[in-house]
Design a protein around this motif. Sequence first.
Motif, PDB file in Angstrom:
ATOM      1  N   THR A 104       0.821  -1.208   0.000  1.00 17.22           N
ATOM      2  CA  THR A 104       0.000   0.000   0.000  1.00 17.22           C
ATOM      3  C   THR A 104       0.854   1.256   0.000  1.00 17.22           C
ATOM      4  O   THR A 104       0.583   2.214  -0.735  1.00 17.22           O
ATOM      5  N   THR A 105       1.895   1.234   0.807  1.00 16.63           N
ATOM      6  CA  THR A 105       2.669   2.451   1.060  1.00 16.63           C
ATOM      7  C   THR A 105       3.453   2.942  -0.152  1.00 16.63           C
ATOM      8  O   THR A 105       3.369   4.129  -0.516  1.00 16.63           O
ATOM      9  N   ARG A 164       1.475   4.519  -3.011  1.00 14.29           N
ATOM     10  CA  ARG A 164       0.915   5.802  -2.601  1.00 14.29           C
ATOM     11  C   ARG A 164       1.978   6.887  -2.532  1.00 14.29           C
ATOM     12  O   ARG A 164       1.737   8.038  -2.905  1.00 14.29           O
TER      13      ARG A 164
END
Length: 212
Positions: free
Chosen positions: A186-187, A190
């Motif tokens: 996810t990180t 993003r």
Amino acid sequence: MEKRRDARLERGRRTRETVLDAAVALASVYGLEGLTFGRLAEHLGTSKSGLFAHWKDKEHLQLDAIDRARAQWTDRVMAPALRAPAGVRRVLALHEARMAFYAEGVLPGGCFFLAAQTDFDDRPGVVREKTAQSLHDWLGFVRSVVEEAIALGELPGGTDAGQLAYEIDALGESAVIHSRFVGPDTTFPRARRAVLDRLRALAVHPDLLPEE
């Protein structure tokens, strides 16, 4: 005789580099303060006395680990970015190379420099000074890449290069921490998207950059 001496020096150099690579990896997890001869010897399966043949004390080991980490950063983050076309594409490539370095798990703790900064932000001395200089030099490099994009007319002339460099670096540091707690899948996308959106909003010709 000369060839034997050269071979011995080369072996010593390779051994030193191997030890420093391990030191950088351990410091990314335990910080520079946690980089001890005992921990390093245990990791390498060697004796502490062998390490003292290269470094007389912990401080000298810490300083050399910073130099080794800088060389690694130059090779794995800065050099790939410089192969991208100068301008906004190089600015994005620099951030992408950093995210790739983290995502590949090159260092078990994520980032040597973030760990070192956390350790020595309030502690005076030569290790703090060298850590601070490394951050200063990195921000200067990011800023120079941004200024290059401004000079080429790919970013507006009024762009605050120092501010944009700070934002890009802050997103990179945040990504390290979030990846450990939120998760890398996810990180890192993003963090990449955040810089990409910022650059597309600023760019004179956004079509130079990917849409996502």
